[in-house]
Write a protein that holds these residues in place. Structure first.
Motif, PDB file in Angstrom:
ATOM      1  N   GLY A 166     -52.287 -47.814 -43.891  1.00  0.00           N
ATOM      2  CA  GLY A 166     -52.349 -46.442 -43.392  1.00  0.00           C
ATOM      3  C   GLY A 166     -53.752 -45.989 -43.037  1.00  0.00           C
ATOM      4  N   HIS A 167     -54.670 -46.925 -42.932  1.00  0.00           N
ATOM      5  CA  HIS A 167     -56.045 -46.573 -42.594  1.00  0.00           C
ATOM      6  C   HIS A 167     -56.213 -46.357 -41.090  1.00  0.00           C
ATOM      7  N   MET A 168     -55.223 -46.744 -40.320  1.00  0.00           N
ATOM      8  CA  MET A 168     -55.155 -46.343 -38.921  1.00  0.00           C
ATOM      9  C   MET A 168     -53.684 -46.182 -38.562  1.00  0.00           C
ATOM     10  N   LYS A 169     -53.423 -45.368 -37.563  1.00  0.00           N
ATOM     11  CA  LYS A 169     -52.045 -45.131 -37.158  1.00  0.00           C
ATOM     12  C   LYS A 169     -51.990 -44.974 -35.651  1.00  0.00           C
ATOM     13  N   ILE A 170     -50.802 -45.180 -35.097  1.00  0.00           N
ATOM     14  CA  ILE A 170     -50.627 -45.042 -33.654  1.00  0.00           C
ATOM     15  C   ILE A 170     -50.868 -43.584 -33.266  1.00  0.00           C
ATOM     16  N   SER A 171     -51.638 -43.401 -32.208  1.00  0.00           N
ATOM     17  CA  SER A 171     -51.958 -42.060 -31.736  1.00  0.00           C
ATOM     18  C   SER A 171     -50.976 -41.666 -30.640  1.00  0.00           C
ATOM     19  N   HIS A 172     -50.209 -40.622 -30.910  1.00  0.00           N
ATOM     20  CA  HIS A 172     -49.201 -40.166 -29.943  1.00  0.00           C
ATOM     21  C   HIS A 172     -49.686 -38.970 -29.135  1.00  0.00           C
ATOM     22  N   ASN A 173     -50.778 -38.360 -29.565  1.00  0.00           N
ATOM     23  CA  ASN A 173     -51.259 -37.158 -28.893  1.00  0.00           C
ATOM     24  C   ASN A 173     -52.481 -37.473 -28.052  1.00  0.00           C
ATOM     25  N   ASN A 174     -52.484 -37.027 -26.820  1.00  0.00           N
ATOM     26  CA  ASN A 174     -53.650 -37.169 -25.947  1.00  0.00           C
ATOM     27  C   ASN A 174     -54.431 -35.859 -25.955  1.00  0.00           C
ATOM     28  N   GLN A 175     -55.387 -35.781 -26.882  1.00  0.00           N
ATOM     29  CA  GLN A 175     -56.184 -34.560 -26.971  1.00  0.00           C
ATOM     30  C   GLN A 175     -57.158 -34.491 -25.803  1.00  0.00           C
ATOM     31  N   GLU A 176     -57.507 -33.278 -25.427  1.00  0.00           N
ATOM     32  CA  GLU A 176     -58.444 -33.081 -24.328  1.00  0.00           C
ATOM     33  C   GLU A 176     -59.831 -33.603 -24.701  1.00  0.00           C
ATOM     34  N   ILE A 177     -60.227 -33.379 -25.960  1.00  0.00           N
ATOM     35  CA  ILE A 177     -61.510 -33.870 -26.459  1.00  0.00           C
ATOM     36  C   ILE A 177     -61.230 -34.956 -27.477  1.00  0.00           C
ATOM     37  N   GLU A 178     -61.643 -36.155 -27.177  1.00  0.00           N
ATOM     38  CA  GLU A 178     -61.422 -37.287 -28.064  1.00  0.00           C
ATOM     39  C   GLU A 178     -62.499 -38.327 -27.801  1.00  0.00           C
ATOM     40  N   LEU A 219     -69.467 -34.090 -25.644  1.00  0.00           N
ATOM     41  CA  LEU A 219     -68.826 -35.395 -25.748  1.00  0.00           C
ATOM     42  C   LEU A 219     -68.157 -35.759 -24.429  1.00  0.00           C
ATOM     43  N   GLY A 220     -68.489 -36.934 -23.890  1.00  0.00           N
ATOM     44  CA  GLY A 220     -67.950 -37.348 -22.600  1.00  0.00           C
ATOM     45  C   GLY A 220     -66.759 -38.279 -22.719  1.00  0.00           C
ATOM     46  N   GLU A 221     -66.256 -38.692 -21.584  1.00  0.00           N
ATOM     47  CA  GLU A 221     -65.122 -39.633 -21.529  1.00  0.00           C
ATOM     48  C   GLU A 221     -65.545 -40.988 -22.084  1.00  0.00           C
ATOM     49  N   SER A 222     -64.682 -41.611 -22.878  1.00  0.00           N
ATOM     50  CA  SER A 222     -65.051 -42.869 -23.537  1.00  0.00           C
ATOM     51  C   SER A 222     -63.946 -43.920 -23.500  1.00  0.00           C
ATOM     52  N   LYS A 223     -62.769 -43.544 -23.060  1.00  0.00           N
ATOM     53  CA  LYS A 223     -61.634 -44.463 -23.116  1.00  0.00           C
ATOM     54  C   LYS A 223     -61.817 -45.662 -22.199  1.00  0.00           C
ATOM     55  N   SER A 224     -62.277 -45.441 -20.983  1.00  0.00           N
ATOM     56  CA  SER A 224     -62.406 -46.538 -20.018  1.00  0.00           C
ATOM     57  C   SER A 224     -63.395 -47.591 -20.509  1.00  0.00           C
ATOM     58  N   LYS A 225     -64.492 -47.154 -21.094  1.00  0.00           N
ATOM     59  CA  LYS A 225     -65.480 -48.094 -21.616  1.00  0.00           C
ATOM     60  C   LYS A 225     -64.921 -48.863 -22.803  1.00  0.00           C
TER      61      LYS A 225
END
Length: 438
Positions: A272-284, A233-239
């Motif tokens: 509650g079907h989505m929530k704010i993500s506070h953790n920056n996991q290495e694989i996401e 799985l590659g980086e996807s946030k920027s896209k």
């Protein structure tokens, strides 16, 4: 068989930087306007003027105009040039001809200069030159043979060909019997459990061993990821951020859709079907999202869809790295036939079926999104907490959970359990009153 050859020509078109671009044009004396594709217009780089109208084609089908530009068309074979206004459209027509064919040995073409020497090769068309251009380029020459060969007409751009041609196609079909067998197995109405693959069995085993049920009755499931998913799985946030900016621009231009989109996302968050993500996991993995407008719907006119097939930096999407699970869907025909055996029948719908099923906290990192409800606010990261539209395993997880619910509650609601086990199609259950009440 007989095909119809349409008149095409290769022409030089002057670009904004002073160079000429060779483009392929369709000469259409039945068109009242001249048109250029969006791709060709961008190659020319000529400043465009706004055009708010629509262009109607056969069957009154309308196409939105993307602007209008003035182009200079030059012949490849002489000094002829002309200027004409062309309207910009996203797409013109399919490739011409429909199929490539061997160039015939027509003797009457030996001594003339064709406007499109590769008329027999199926290729895209950049320009459509209408009746006004046709009248300017036509000359006196014309060559006509029999009905099986196209006529040749002399123009300033070279000789154009149009009319009937006889073509012969030899189709050689190599059948892969494994594929054919798989096709019939998919279409067969026999028990699906007899032909489950190793991957399908893995998905079922994972579900049975790792699925939990909360005190409130809701199920928590795992995503059936492939063993090497995290490695590939590659980086996807920027896209995802870039695509969100594009989405936001579209929403700013359509207030009605923007309101519906925000209402949908606010409901998603409040339930509650989505929530704010506070953790920056290495694989996401971040999923781009867009909306589907269903004006005919009586419940949800706008539905937000999350794109699990969006490629990450490695060229693989989260769907590529996820098992789909076995096909648990009952055949619709058999469901309807069973339903019609009884005098009284009724239909029930599982509201928000996917979203009633929670995703294990450890797997929510595979379905993160970018969102904000106003351009004045900073971008926020959210993680989707439920089974998500657009992910590969969603249908399996939803139907597997419905089957599990039927098993778990059969002692309390035996008739309802039978309906879920035998008469469920997607999120709709068709059932009937028991015989004793008829």
């Amino acid at each position: 068989m007989t095909d119809v050859l349409l008149a095409t020509a290769q022409v030089n078109v002057l670009a904004a930087d002073g160079t000429y671009k060779t483009m392929r044009a369709l000469i259409d004396q039945g068109s009242q306007t001249s048109i250029i594709s969006e791709n060709a217009a961008q190659q020319l780089g000529i400043p465009r003027q706004r055009c708010k109208g629509v262009i109607f084609g056969i069957g009154a089908k309308e196409n939105t105009c993307k602007g209008v530009i003035t182009i200079t068309v030059a012949s490849l074979h002489n000094d002829f040039t002309m200027n004409t206004d062309v309207f910009i459209m996203r797409n013109l027509i399919k490739k011409l001809p429909n199929q490539s064919f061997s160039k015939p040995s027509w003797q009457y073409l030996d001594n003339i200069q064709l406007a499109d020497p590769d008329f027999n090769r199926s290729r895209p068309v950049d320009l459509l030159l209408g009746a006004d251009v046709y009248s300017q380029i036509m000359l006196h020459g014309i060559i006509k043979q029999d009905q099986s060969q196209p006529i040749a007409q002399q123009t300033q751009l070279g000789w154009i060909l149009c009319g009937n041609i006889k073509s012969y196609y030899c189709n050689v079909i190599l059948n892969n019997y494994d594929d054919i067998q798989k096709f019939w197995e998919i279409e067969d109405l026999t028990d699906k459990n007899n032909n489950q693959s190793t991957e399908d069995l893995y998905c079922i085993q994972q579900y049975q061993t790792e699925t939990k049920r909360q005190p409130d009755g809701r199920y928590v499931v795992r995503l059936p990821m492939k063993p090497d998913a995290d490695e590939k799985l590659g980086e996807s946030k920027s896209k995802a951020i870039a695509q969100f900016y594009q989405l936001e621009k579209k929403l700013c231009k359509n207030n009605q859709i923007a309101i519906g989109y925000k209402q949908f996302m606010n409901e998603y968050f409040n339930l509650g079907h989505m929530k704010i993500s506070h953790n920056n996991q290495e694989i996401e993995c971040f999923l781009p999202h867009h909306c589907v407008v269903r004006s005919e719907s009586t419940t949800t006119a706008i539905r937000v869809v999350f794109n699990g097939s969006a490629k990450t930096a490695t060229g693989l999407s989260v769907n590529d790295l996820m098992y789909s699970g076995p096909n648990l869907q009952h055949d619709l025909l058999s469901v309807i036939i069973k339903w019609r055996q009884y005098k009284i029948g009724y239909v029930a719908d599982a509201e928000k079926m996917y979203r009633q099923i929670l995703i294990n906290e450890d797997d929510q990192r595979y379905q993160k999104i970018i969102w904000r409800d106003s351009p004045n606010k900073p971008l926020q990261e959210f993680q989707l907490t439920t089974v998500t539209y657009g992910t590969k395993a969603a249908p399996f997880l939803a139907l597997m959970t419905m089957q599990q619910l039927a098993k778990d509650e059969a002692h309390r609601y035996p008739e309802a359990a039978k309906a879920l086990q035998n008469n469920l199609y997607k999120d709709d259950s068709t059932t009937r009153r028991p015989k004793t009440h008829v």
